[in-house]
Design an enzyme around this catalytic site. Structure first.
Site, PDB file in Angstrom:
ATOM      1  N   HIS A 150     -28.751 -31.682   1.234  1.00 38.94           N
ATOM      2  CA  HIS A 150     -29.317 -33.073   0.962  1.00 38.94           C
ATOM      3  C   HIS A 150     -28.345 -33.355   2.624  1.00 38.94           C
ATOM      4  O   HIS A 150     -28.098 -34.351   2.971  1.00 38.94           O
ATOM      5  CB  HIS A 150     -28.948 -33.960   0.090  1.00 38.94           C
ATOM      6  CG  HIS A 150     -29.757 -34.945   0.254  1.00 38.94           C
ATOM      7  ND1 HIS A 150     -28.616 -36.142  -0.308  1.00 38.94           N
ATOM      8  CD2 HIS A 150     -30.680 -35.546   0.114  1.00 38.94           C
ATOM      9  CE1 HIS A 150     -29.123 -37.131  -0.144  1.00 38.94           C
ATOM     10  NE2 HIS A 150     -30.592 -36.899   0.276  1.00 38.94           N
ATOM     11  N   LYS A 152     -27.195 -33.675   6.244  1.00 35.68           N
ATOM     12  CA  LYS A 152     -27.690 -34.288   7.305  1.00 35.68           C
ATOM     13  C   LYS A 152     -26.006 -33.830   8.394  1.00 35.68           C
ATOM     14  O   LYS A 152     -26.090 -34.964   8.919  1.00 35.68           O
ATOM     15  CB  LYS A 152     -28.145 -35.518   7.062  1.00 35.68           C
ATOM     16  CG  LYS A 152     -29.385 -35.876   6.350  1.00 35.68           C
ATOM     17  CD  LYS A 152     -28.382 -36.751   5.740  1.00 35.68           C
ATOM     18  CE  LYS A 152     -29.690 -36.774   4.511  1.00 35.68           C
ATOM     19  NZ  LYS A 152     -29.120 -37.644   3.129  1.00 35.68           N
ATOM     20  N   ASP A 157     -23.828 -26.713  20.208  1.00 38.49           N
ATOM     21  CA  ASP A 157     -22.666 -25.628  21.050  1.00 38.49           C
ATOM     22  C   ASP A 157     -21.540 -25.139  20.140  1.00 38.49           C
ATOM     23  O   ASP A 157     -20.322 -24.859  20.615  1.00 38.49           O
ATOM     24  CB  ASP A 157     -22.841 -25.956  22.615  1.00 38.49           C
ATOM     25  CG  ASP A 157     -23.603 -25.987  23.439  1.00 38.49           C
ATOM     26  OD1 ASP A 157     -24.661 -24.872  22.641  1.00 38.49           O
ATOM     27  OD2 ASP A 157     -23.950 -26.537  24.149  1.00 38.49           O
TER      28      ASP A 157
END
Length: 212
Positions: A150, A152, A157
């Site tokens: 879950h 996000k 870089d």
């Protein structure tokens, strides 16, 4: 004679003092660390054309009916993703937004190393962009060790963290009340990089198929 020397010394001092101040200012500017990026984006994003972000078109050249030349939360997110030079590590539960998918594909075309971790149940959902990204040669792994992957977050870089409540879906971007925090603070970036590495290694297909 001494008076003449005094005048010369004072004259040299008058010339040297501004130069010294200027050199000191230059030195301080060089020693001062670059400003660390920290910002917050809120959604839903205002509807606006983003075609100019992907092409050489000027903001007013596109013929679509959406507003042009407007900076929105989505356009800012797209620019941050497209700022990647060497790598993008993306760890996201749901990914169906075509503009964000287009940005990731553009990175792939530029030779940027892209790795994606997603939820095993979501990758086959109708509208998911995971299949499109896989077909483009992007390595995708699914978390097989939890009920849902879950997270996000994205790492650009290895130095820029983008994280918050936002799933990379059309609904989340255009309709939901969501947030993203963007930061270059090393103390915050580091643990997310470690978490990505941990999940990436844990869900290595070769490792998962290896007899226990």
């Amino acid at each position: 004679m001494s008076a003449m020397w005094t005048v010369k010394v004072l004259g040299l001092a008058a010339v040297a003092l501004p130069l010294g101040v200027e050199l000191l200012g230059l030195l301080l500017r060089r020693l001062r660390p670059a400003k660390t990026l920290n910002e917050v984006l809120f959604f839903p994003s205002e509807l606006a054309c983003v075609e100019h972000i992907f092409t050489s078109l000027s903001p007013g050249s596109c013929l679509c009916p959406l507003p042009h030349g407007v900076e929105t939360s989505l356009s800012r997110l797209l620019r941050l993703v497209l700022s990647a030079v060497s790598s993008l590590d993306l760890c996201v539960f749901a990914f169906s937004n075509q503009n964000l998918s287009r940005a990731v594909l553009a990175l792939r075309a530029r030779g940027v190393a892209v790795r994606i971790l997603s939820d095993r149940d979501y990758v086959a959902v109708s509208g998911s962009q995971i299949g499109v990204l896989r077909k483009a040669g992007i390595c995708v792994r699914c978390d097989a060790n939890s009920v849902h992957m879950h997270h996000k977050f994205a790492l650009v870089d290895g130095r820029l963290l983008i994280t918050g409540s936002l799933n990379w879906t059309l609904t989340a971007v255009q309709s939901n009340t969501e947030n993203l925090v963007v930061t270059e603070e090393a103390e915050l970036v580091r643990p997310f990089a470690e978490e990505f590495h941990r999940l990436w290694e844990r869900n290595d297909p070769a490792r998962c198929l290896r007899p226990k």
